[in-house]
Enzyme design. Sequence first.
Site, mmCIF file in Angstrom:
data_model
loop_
_atom_site.group_PDB
_atom_site.id
_atom_site.type_symbol
_atom_site.label_atom_id
_atom_site.label_comp_id
_atom_site.label_asym_id
_atom_site.label_seq_id
_atom_site.Cartn_x
_atom_site.Cartn_y
_atom_site.Cartn_z
ATOM 1 N N LYS A 128 0.783 -1.290 -0.056
ATOM 2 C CA LYS A 128 -0.012 0.059 -0.104
ATOM 3 C C LYS A 128 0.903 1.245 0.044
ATOM 4 O O LYS A 128 2.002 1.176 0.237
ATOM 5 C CB LYS A 128 -0.777 0.094 1.217
ATOM 6 C CG LYS A 128 0.028 0.009 2.638
ATOM 7 C CD LYS A 128 -0.971 -0.262 3.552
ATOM 8 C CE LYS A 128 -0.328 -0.200 5.087
ATOM 9 N NZ LYS A 128 -0.930 -0.604 6.224
ATOM 10 N N ARG A 179 -10.805 -0.172 14.507
ATOM 11 C CA ARG A 179 -10.752 0.731 13.288
ATOM 12 C C ARG A 179 -11.314 -0.015 12.392
ATOM 13 O O ARG A 179 -12.813 -0.165 12.647
ATOM 14 C CB ARG A 179 -9.157 0.573 12.912
ATOM 15 C CG ARG A 179 -8.665 1.599 12.111
ATOM 16 C CD ARG A 179 -7.107 1.634 12.062
ATOM 17 N NE ARG A 179 -6.626 0.555 11.126
ATOM 18 C CZ ARG A 179 -5.330 0.589 10.552
ATOM 19 N NH1 ARG A 179 -4.429 1.045 11.142
ATOM 20 N NH2 ARG A 179 -5.032 -0.463 9.775
ATOM 21 N N TYR A 235 15.362 30.186 8.162
ATOM 22 C CA TYR A 235 14.213 31.143 8.842
ATOM 23 C C TYR A 235 14.346 31.168 10.313
ATOM 24 O O TYR A 235 14.450 30.067 11.188
ATOM 25 C CB TYR A 235 12.828 30.413 8.364
ATOM 26 C CG TYR A 235 12.272 30.506 6.876
ATOM 27 C CD1 TYR A 235 12.693 31.695 6.298
ATOM 28 C CD2 TYR A 235 12.029 29.212 6.318
ATOM 29 C CE1 TYR A 235 12.219 31.623 5.056
ATOM 30 C CE2 TYR A 235 11.464 29.276 4.779
ATOM 31 C CZ TYR A 235 11.570 30.695 4.398
ATOM 32 O OH TYR A 235 11.274 30.504 2.959
HETATM 33 C C1 LIG Z 1 -0.447 -1.603 6.738
HETATM 34 C C2 LIG Z 1 -1.020 -3.007 7.179
HETATM 35 C C3 LIG Z 1 -0.144 -4.083 7.508
HETATM 36 C C4 LIG Z 1 1.406 -4.054 7.431
HETATM 37 O O1 LIG Z 1 1.812 -3.193 8.653
HETATM 38 P P1 LIG Z 1 3.354 -3.395 8.965
HETATM 39 O O2 LIG Z 1 3.213 -2.873 10.321
HETATM 40 O O3 LIG Z 1 3.843 -2.274 7.855
HETATM 41 O O4 LIG Z 1 3.960 -4.757 8.893
HETATM 42 C C5 LIG Z 1 -1.015 -5.313 7.636
HETATM 43 N N1 LIG Z 1 -2.223 -5.219 7.846
HETATM 44 C C6 LIG Z 1 -2.796 -4.298 7.443
HETATM 45 C C7 LIG Z 1 -4.582 -4.361 7.845
HETATM 46 C C8 LIG Z 1 -2.470 -3.108 7.382
HETATM 47 O O5 LIG Z 1 -3.059 -1.966 7.277
#
Ligand SMILES: *Cc1c(COP(=O)(O)O)cnc(C)c1O
Length: 406
Positions: free
Chosen positions: A36, A135, A269
Amino acid sequence: MNDFPARAVVDLAAVRGNVRTLAAHAPTAQVMAVVKADAYGHGLVPSALAALEGGAAWLGTAQVGEALHLRRAGVTGARILTWLYAPGAPLREAVEADVDLSVASRWALDDVVAAARQAGLTARVHLKVDTGLGRNGLVPEQLPDVLAAALAAEAEGLVRVVGVWSHLAFADAPDHPVVARQAAVFADAVAVVEAAGARLEVRHLANSAATLTSPALHWDLVRPGIAVYGLTPVPQLGGPERFGLVPAMTFEAQLATVKRVPAGSGVSYGHEYVVPQDTVLGVVPLGYADGIPRHASGTADRWGGPVQVGGRRLGIAGRVCMDQVVLDLGPGATEVAGDRVVLWGDGSDGVPTAQDWADVAGTISYELVARLGARVPRTYVDSERGEAGAGQDATAATAAVTGGVR
Ligand SMILES: *Cc1c(COP(=O)(O)O)cnc(C)c1O
């Protein structure tokens, strides 16, 4: 280099090797490489291809568009699961592209069923259970109703319930009591689904941290993301090398300006850094628009985000700007414009890591790599096979999925 004076160089051999290493950590499970967010900033298609070469059987994306892009780019030999969408998502296209879909609510199941009907195909569904992350996902009370509807659709040939899955809230603290509680809720959910007659292919719970630290949670499939890219989800336990992982990304730039300034000169800055002596300043043409966190600014008493230049470890002097940061190269500096500066890499030979930056900026390595700016070109090398790698095609493919300009 490129027309842009910095780049993120991704070593595809590291991605491949990390997936192999993760598979060895989870010998009884298949591996889903989570790609992702443009493969955590590393470039979706080349990273996905390297992960598959390393032995991943599955790819995971958050967005449906990411999954479709993989298919359009010719990634056909792997299962792809996608899990985060809102009403109106292109689910019919996903079904037609042979993408597995997560179902986390009743409307989602109804939309998947409708998409399968339109496509004249059977959609593969993974029921997502909220076991305590709070979530996305069905809370256990919602599960029986959605499960019954899913199995009814399965009887019509419209879906097949192939998976049950969940995600952990405290995987980076393996001994936290919430991990055990979620594991128990998950086992119950799996039992409910199997007792109802679903013939599950994969039950999956483990992200990178659980893959590396909690074998009891591996089930049939592990879903590492950050570890695929060689960064550790549990920095409190040591660096990635502790798990045999190698950071895949080197973020580097060329010095744009090098100049002498007298003691007492203010830098950037707000003059939050004032040079204590006559010195040489170097301007690095990267800023917060490129993903350098502004919280990694340097102050009067403390250098900011670490860099390696000319074999020395320095830190950002003064505030991070939109397009540039400044280094105090010291009075004896011999650097000239064009010299290489490494912001983060694999940690060898004193090269800082994304974790080092995360420590300075008060964040996690995930955020640094995933938020690398769209204008930073990704280039690919393969330390096992030579420089040819995935090259320009992969970069163009990545640009297409993100709508970016790289
Ligand atoms: C992003 C994600 C993962 C991977 O998590 P990591 O901590 O990067 O290994 C696995 N499962 C879900 C549902 C996620 O959103």
